[in-house]
Enzyme design. Sequence first.
Site, short mmCIF file in Angstrom:
data_model
loop_
_atom_site.label_atom_id
_atom_site.label_comp_id
_atom_site.label_asym_id
_atom_site.label_seq_id
_atom_site.Cartn_x
_atom_site.Cartn_y
_atom_site.Cartn_z
CB THR A 57 -0.94 -0.01 1.22
OG1 THR A 57 -1.81 -1.15 1.12
CG2 THR A 57 -1.78 1.25 1.30
CG ASN A 113 -6.92 -8.36 -5.11
OD1 ASN A 113 -6.88 -7.66 -6.12
ND2 ASN A 113 -7.70 -8.06 -4.08
CD GLN A 132 -2.75 -11.43 -4.57
OE1 GLN A 132 -2.41 -12.62 -4.67
NE2 GLN A 132 -3.13 -10.91 -3.41
CB SER A 158 2.89 -6.98 -0.21
OG SER A 158 2.63 -7.11 1.17
N GLY A 159 5.70 -8.39 1.18
CA GLY A 159 6.28 -9.61 1.77
C GLY A 159 5.25 -10.62 2.25
CG HIS A 160 1.33 -9.53 4.16
ND1 HIS A 160 0.04 -9.99 4.08
CD2 HIS A 160 1.30 -8.24 3.76
CE1 HIS A 160 -0.75 -9.00 3.66
NE2 HIS A 160 0.00 -7.93 3.45
CB THR A 196 15.54 3.55 11.23
OG1 THR A 196 15.96 4.81 11.76
CG2 THR A 196 16.59 2.49 11.53
CB CYS A 202 -8.64 -4.48 1.41
SG CYS A 202 -7.09 -5.33 1.34
C1 LIG Z 1 -2.65 -7.33 -0.57
C2 LIG Z 1 -2.57 -6.49 -1.78
C3 LIG Z 1 -2.09 -5.17 -1.71
C4 LIG Z 1 -1.73 -4.50 -0.42
O1 LIG Z 1 -0.58 -5.03 0.17
P1 LIG Z 1 -0.18 -4.60 1.66
O2 LIG Z 1 1.25 -4.98 1.76
O3 LIG Z 1 -1.04 -5.40 2.56
O4 LIG Z 1 -0.38 -3.15 1.79
C5 LIG Z 1 -2.00 -4.45 -2.89
N1 LIG Z 1 -2.37 -4.98 -4.06
C6 LIG Z 1 -2.83 -6.24 -4.17
C7 LIG Z 1 -3.21 -6.77 -5.51
C8 LIG Z 1 -2.96 -7.04 -3.03
O5 LIG Z 1 -3.44 -8.27 -3.14
#
Ligand SMILES: *Cc1c(COP(=O)(O)O)cnc(C)c1O
Length: 395
Positions: A72, A152, A182, A202-204, A240, A328
């Site tokens: 984000t 997504n 994605q 995004s790492g997670h 940092t 979201c």
């Molecule tokens: C999850 C997602 C995001 C947001 O990622 P965050 O690291 O949670 O902010 C953005 N774009 C897509 C397509 C996603 O699936």
Amino acid sequence: MKVYLDNNATTRIDEKVLEAMLPYLKEDYANPSSMYDPARISAKAIEHAREQVADFLGTKDASQILFTSCATESANTAIKGVAEKYGSASKNHIITTSVEHPCVLSVYESLEKKGYKTSYIGVNENGELNIDSLLSKITPETLLLSVMNANNETGAIYPVYEIAKEAKKINKDIKVFIDGVQAAGKIPIELENSEIDYFSISGHKFHAPKGVGALYVKKGNLFEPYMLGGHQENSLRAGTQNTPYIVGLGVAAQLAKEGLTYEATEVKRLRDKLEQGILSGLKNARLNSKSKERVPNTTNIGFEYIEGELILLYLNDLGIYASSGSACTSGSLDPSHVLRAQKVPFTSLHGSIRFSLSKFTKEDEVDYAIKNTIEVIKKLAKISPYQEELKKLGL
Ligand SMILES: *Cc1c(COP(=O)(O)O)cnc(C)c1O
């Protein structure tokens, strides 16, 4: 049994990622910007992670990778930063699709309020983008184009490399931002010889922890920094650096690259089994993930005349975790903007469920999910107010 099928919302952290992070949460905690030896350990670890992420994104020059706190932030940084740096009264048109993640759509809405002109490109009934209609929107006033690499909610893949290339033939000054969240870990990413200027991950979403992401910035494509402060990340993202999480992101990126064949074969096989099992077991099941090109882990299925929230609650009671729309936007009862854009009929729009797998998904979990989803839908069909319609379908 617990079956986690919501990997497009977030993923479980990989043991190897956690192991690699631990020293930087314990003994190697020095601020990477300091001058003494321990700081050099942190700084070196960050640069190593930068190389790993660059390699994952298919680019040789690691200085093009910025670390952020999430995708984000990456999207906000790129889109707002480009608008501020290159926007003017005669260059104020921005284009995106109507199926983007809220982290792009919300930024576009906020820029619209500031006077930018926006164009949103729709998708067809299979969820595919019409490239010609997208390109036809480009004018000399166009500043920025944003298209996600993979959706997504449905897993549809959009031809972002071709879009970037063709867009620049029409207007060479246009900047191209790609939300790559994605795609990362599911399909190969090749930024080196592309016309893409900015790309977010995004790492997670690929087995690193929450709270770390990256933004690829093609050389020469500066932007007005969003985070102001110190000189970290070439002064483009002050604050940092989060050494342990960045180290985790680097290792996750390497593992994700190594795992692409497994995604394309085994994860895909299990996704196809789940999808076929549910579709063939229920006469009111309709596939929403109909795009010809799609990521291997996702399926989205609509169940006609059944309420999605009820399906999720019943599945939850059986230990099966899936989602309707994206995490979201859930919490609101509005049906998904992505499924509405591809004109999913109202009869299955409200009963659409996304199942997303990962490398940790097991065969017996898929079998359990197929059997129980079919039972849940049959149970809910009995209490649906649409008895006539369901009977016609044979349920
Ligand atoms: C999850 C997602 C995001 C947001 O990622 P965050 O690291 O949670 O902010 C953005 N774009 C897509 C397509 C996603 O699936």
